[in-house]
Design a protein around this motif. Sequence first.
Motif, PDB file in Angstrom:
ATOM      1  N   LEU A 226       0.806  -1.214   0.000  1.00  0.00           N
ATOM      2  CA  LEU A 226       0.000   0.000   0.000  1.00  0.00           C
ATOM      3  C   LEU A 226       0.844   1.272   0.000  1.00  0.00           C
ATOM      4  O   LEU A 226       0.336   2.342  -0.322  1.00  0.00           O
ATOM      5  CB  LEU A 226      -0.915   0.002   1.224  1.00  0.00           C
ATOM      6  CG  LEU A 226      -2.089  -0.990   1.178  1.00  0.00           C
ATOM      7  CD1 LEU A 226      -2.778  -1.031   2.532  1.00  0.00           C
ATOM      8  CD2 LEU A 226      -3.088  -0.619   0.098  1.00  0.00           C
ATOM      9  N   PHE A 276      -8.866   1.412   2.417  1.00  0.00           N
ATOM     10  CA  PHE A 276      -7.589   0.724   2.470  1.00  0.00           C
ATOM     11  C   PHE A 276      -6.468   1.656   2.929  1.00  0.00           C
ATOM     12  O   PHE A 276      -5.579   1.256   3.668  1.00  0.00           O
ATOM     13  CB  PHE A 276      -7.242   0.150   1.099  1.00  0.00           C
ATOM     14  CG  PHE A 276      -8.099  -1.015   0.722  1.00  0.00           C
ATOM     15  CD1 PHE A 276      -7.801  -2.284   1.158  1.00  0.00           C
ATOM     16  CD2 PHE A 276      -9.227  -0.837  -0.064  1.00  0.00           C
ATOM     17  CE1 PHE A 276      -8.598  -3.365   0.820  1.00  0.00           C
ATOM     18  CE2 PHE A 276     -10.028  -1.906  -0.408  1.00  0.00           C
ATOM     19  CZ  PHE A 276      -9.716  -3.173   0.035  1.00  0.00           C
ATOM     20  N   LYS A 277      -6.516   2.903   2.480  1.00  0.00           N
ATOM     21  CA  LYS A 277      -5.454   3.838   2.868  1.00  0.00           C
ATOM     22  C   LYS A 277      -6.019   5.257   2.870  1.00  0.00           C
ATOM     23  O   LYS A 277      -6.623   5.684   1.888  1.00  0.00           O
ATOM     24  CB  LYS A 277      -4.262   3.758   1.907  1.00  0.00           C
ATOM     25  CG  LYS A 277      -3.082   4.641   2.316  1.00  0.00           C
ATOM     26  CD  LYS A 277      -1.886   4.427   1.404  1.00  0.00           C
ATOM     27  CE  LYS A 277      -0.706   5.296   1.815  1.00  0.00           C
ATOM     28  NZ  LYS A 277       0.469   5.098   0.931  1.00  0.00           N
ATOM     29  N   ASP A 356     -10.514   7.136  -0.834  1.00  0.00           N
ATOM     30  CA  ASP A 356      -9.545   6.089  -0.522  1.00  0.00           C
ATOM     31  C   ASP A 356      -8.336   6.251  -1.440  1.00  0.00           C
ATOM     32  O   ASP A 356      -8.470   6.272  -2.665  1.00  0.00           O
ATOM     33  CB  ASP A 356     -10.202   4.725  -0.728  1.00  0.00           C
ATOM     34  CG  ASP A 356      -9.413   3.578  -0.107  1.00  0.00           C
ATOM     35  OD1 ASP A 356      -8.204   3.739   0.104  1.00  0.00           O
ATOM     36  OD2 ASP A 356     -10.030   2.525   0.150  1.00  0.00           O
ATOM     37  N   HIS A 409     -14.425  -6.542   0.273  1.00  0.00           N
ATOM     38  CA  HIS A 409     -14.671  -5.180  -0.203  1.00  0.00           C
ATOM     39  C   HIS A 409     -15.491  -5.126  -1.496  1.00  0.00           C
ATOM     40  O   HIS A 409     -16.255  -4.192  -1.696  1.00  0.00           O
ATOM     41  CB  HIS A 409     -13.339  -4.436  -0.389  1.00  0.00           C
ATOM     42  CG  HIS A 409     -12.388  -5.066  -1.355  1.00  0.00           C
ATOM     43  ND1 HIS A 409     -11.955  -6.366  -1.240  1.00  0.00           N
ATOM     44  CD2 HIS A 409     -11.765  -4.576  -2.464  1.00  0.00           C
ATOM     45  CE1 HIS A 409     -11.117  -6.640  -2.218  1.00  0.00           C
ATOM     46  NE2 HIS A 409     -10.994  -5.576  -2.981  1.00  0.00           N
ATOM     47  N   LEU A 472      -7.626 -10.222   1.486  1.00  0.00           N
ATOM     48  CA  LEU A 472      -7.620  -9.243   2.575  1.00  0.00           C
ATOM     49  C   LEU A 472      -6.198  -8.943   3.027  1.00  0.00           C
ATOM     50  O   LEU A 472      -5.832  -7.783   3.251  1.00  0.00           O
ATOM     51  CB  LEU A 472      -8.455  -9.771   3.746  1.00  0.00           C
ATOM     52  CG  LEU A 472      -9.966  -9.867   3.492  1.00  0.00           C
ATOM     53  CD1 LEU A 472     -10.643 -10.669   4.596  1.00  0.00           C
ATOM     54  CD2 LEU A 472     -10.587  -8.481   3.395  1.00  0.00           C
ATOM     55  N   ALA A 475      -4.292  -6.842   0.560  1.00  0.00           N
ATOM     56  CA  ALA A 475      -4.706  -5.441   0.580  1.00  0.00           C
ATOM     57  C   ALA A 475      -4.480  -4.780   1.934  1.00  0.00           C
ATOM     58  O   ALA A 475      -4.945  -3.665   2.151  1.00  0.00           O
ATOM     59  CB  ALA A 475      -6.181  -5.336   0.192  1.00  0.00           C
ATOM     60  N   LYS A 477      -5.529  -5.686   5.005  1.00  0.00           N
ATOM     61  CA  LYS A 477      -6.579  -5.846   6.026  1.00  0.00           C
ATOM     62  C   LYS A 477      -6.268  -7.092   6.853  1.00  0.00           C
ATOM     63  O   LYS A 477      -6.930  -8.128   6.745  1.00  0.00           O
ATOM     64  CB  LYS A 477      -7.948  -5.947   5.361  1.00  0.00           C
ATOM     65  CG  LYS A 477      -8.364  -4.691   4.610  1.00  0.00           C
ATOM     66  CD  LYS A 477      -8.759  -3.594   5.575  1.00  0.00           C
ATOM     67  CE  LYS A 477      -9.336  -2.403   4.858  1.00  0.00           C
ATOM     68  NZ  LYS A 477      -9.721  -1.333   5.773  1.00  0.00           N
TER      69      LYS A 477
END
Length: 784
Positions: A226, A276-277, A356, A409, A472, A475, A477
Amino acid sequence: LLVALGLLLSVVALALVEGVLRLAGLGRGALYDDPFVGFAPGSDLFEARTLADGTRLWATRPEKLAFFNRQQFPYEKAEGTYRVFTVGGSTAYGSPYDDHVSFSRWLERYLAAADPSRRWEVINAGAQSYASYRVALLMQELVRYEPDLFVVYSGHNEFLEERSYAHLQDGDPLLRRARMALSRFRFAALARRAWQRATDDEGGRAADQPTLAPEVAARLDGWTGLELFERDDDLAEGVVEHYEESLHRMVDVARDHGAEIVFVQTVENLKDFSPFKSQPTGGLAAADRERAAELLARGRRLLDAGDAAGALAALDEASRIDPRNAEIHFRRGRALFALGRRPEAREAFVRAKDEDVAPLRAIEPIHAALARVAAERDVPLVDLQALLAAESRRRWGHEIFGDELFLDHVHPDVPVHDLVARRLLALLVDRGVARPVGAWSDARRQAIYRRVVGALDRGDYARRDLNLAKVLGWAGKLEEAEAPLERAVRVLADDAEVHMNLGIVYHRTGRIDEALAALDRAAELAPGWAMVRFNRGVALAAAGRVDEAIAELETAVRIEPDYAEAQHNLGVLYRRRGELGRAEAALERAGSLRGESPEVLLHLARVHRDAGRFGEAEELLRRLLADDPDDGEARVDLGITLARAGRLEEAAGELARAVEADPESAEGWYNLGVVARQRGDARRAEEAWRRALALAPAHAEALNNLGILAAEQGDLAEAGELLRRAIAAAPDDGDAYFNLGVVESGLGHPEEAGRLIRTALEKEPDDPRFRAALAALERAAGGG
């Protein structure tokens, strides 16, 4: 009038050229060229095979199975067959299950039962991580297999691959729209192709056009994950324009080859999946960033305590200060939803999704582009948004999609795939393509659905959980990934992949012992899997077992010599062990495999600095800062490098800029203190180290240096407390033991001093200071 006449004549001339090209059958292929990116050569998705009985098939190539489902269909299309290709990303693929319960397979089952008068073939060509531009390229192959219909579900993966649209940014929306309109004419497409060939570089790439690999290399696949995503509004505009153009090319490819095309509107989890960010609004003052962060933290605490009204008040204020912070909008949505203010909640959730910084869910301009192309090109659109809104309103009293419909998601559960198939079936019936027999009914369809879903076993659900957890974890999570992995491991106890992924989650959530236990089990089950050895090496390094970590990573690169992440981590660990030549070689190898990423360049600069090559280190760091002036880590490293080169004033300036840009950089403050100390300013050094300690209470070096400072000022009790905290933070660092030994000696405790200095010597046997101090203590104890 002259200008108008000139324009008219130009339009007439171009229209004549376009007509001649169409009559001559020229330029159609150029229409399919992607005007935004090029692609390196790759293999087709399907290959011809002949079975033992002589039957000829098209089948998925083995090397494509990392992205696609295993599919096969007759080489020769039988008369009366209706052939459908479903294309798109991982939802079309059927993730986190597989094709067995995808909307493709439900459609084929329902068509066969509803209208047995003809043969129905539904081939699932959905691919993990595929964006629209890859789908459009894939369709140029698929039209060779005589399709009757394409079903397109695409829009969530548009930001996954690293690329730039700087070469296409006009700034003027009208010019961009005009360029898009022109790109659908043959004369313009041929002109573009000629220009690109004329400007090809030696590698065969148009000078103004990025080239993508044959298969997806998603930004999240790398070790920086990320971190590679940053807010970029110009990029977002280019992505949406590219998406819209790709949809037009899909329509052209399908219709030019006699196939119909249908779009399915993508949907996403808004209510129960956080961004996510998140990044603060650009240009926000440090004090405002801190205030917004405090308000966000307060809002989350109040939400957890059940005080939605209090949370909303804090989050409203936070959003006024920091209006582009995705996490703030998401938590506002949760508070508004809890208060029953559903329309406002949906607006906040949508804003959170669109802000996001890692947009792995389709942003609203993507949805708008799909609807626009469907209307402009008269493409049937399965409005899944509206269908699910009606379902959600009927069952739960609101239209905000969440975990009731989704597994993560963007990936919907099986009933949503069934709904898509039902709507596609209804569309084919409306168009007279399918003619249901009298025995067909919704009750019969439900019976088919129950039979297939009822046949799913514990293994199917466990593999679903594993795939879900992998997405997940990929990404970022991690907490959300843990529960499905722990469910999966109870069923797939001898599956190395489950244990490996569980080990990764445990490691990244700070449970190193549990991580090593899971990774040990994975290594037992799959000793020759490089990825298992790599992750075990990373966990061992985190546990401080550097020699074992290096051995594991060396095993990983023996198994897979081109394993860039393993080479990178080997370089970092070789440097930690003082083997600078090997560190440099490993890092350069990592850079050659995956490109000179900022991570690789930063560690190479550190190797050069440790080797005393300050000029080379400085050059690399200034390259990083030229590309990204806000790279705080590179700025801190430049300050350290300049300090070690004796350029203390310049070092202080760089470090001051680093902490000004990022006041929460503990390393920035710590090194600013080191430089202040070297310049003889003990007061500023102490201030900086205490600031570092406030940000990172277990910062061993700051604790150690403050302990030395306290001892110099005569406060031995304070020095002792600080140095004990330094030992607790870094129990393998000999310096803190040594310094505490000196303090204990000053306090009149020679035996304790001797014990501590002997411990320091055990930790670092080659340090001459420790030997000399121990010898002095022993002489003093012996009266010598």
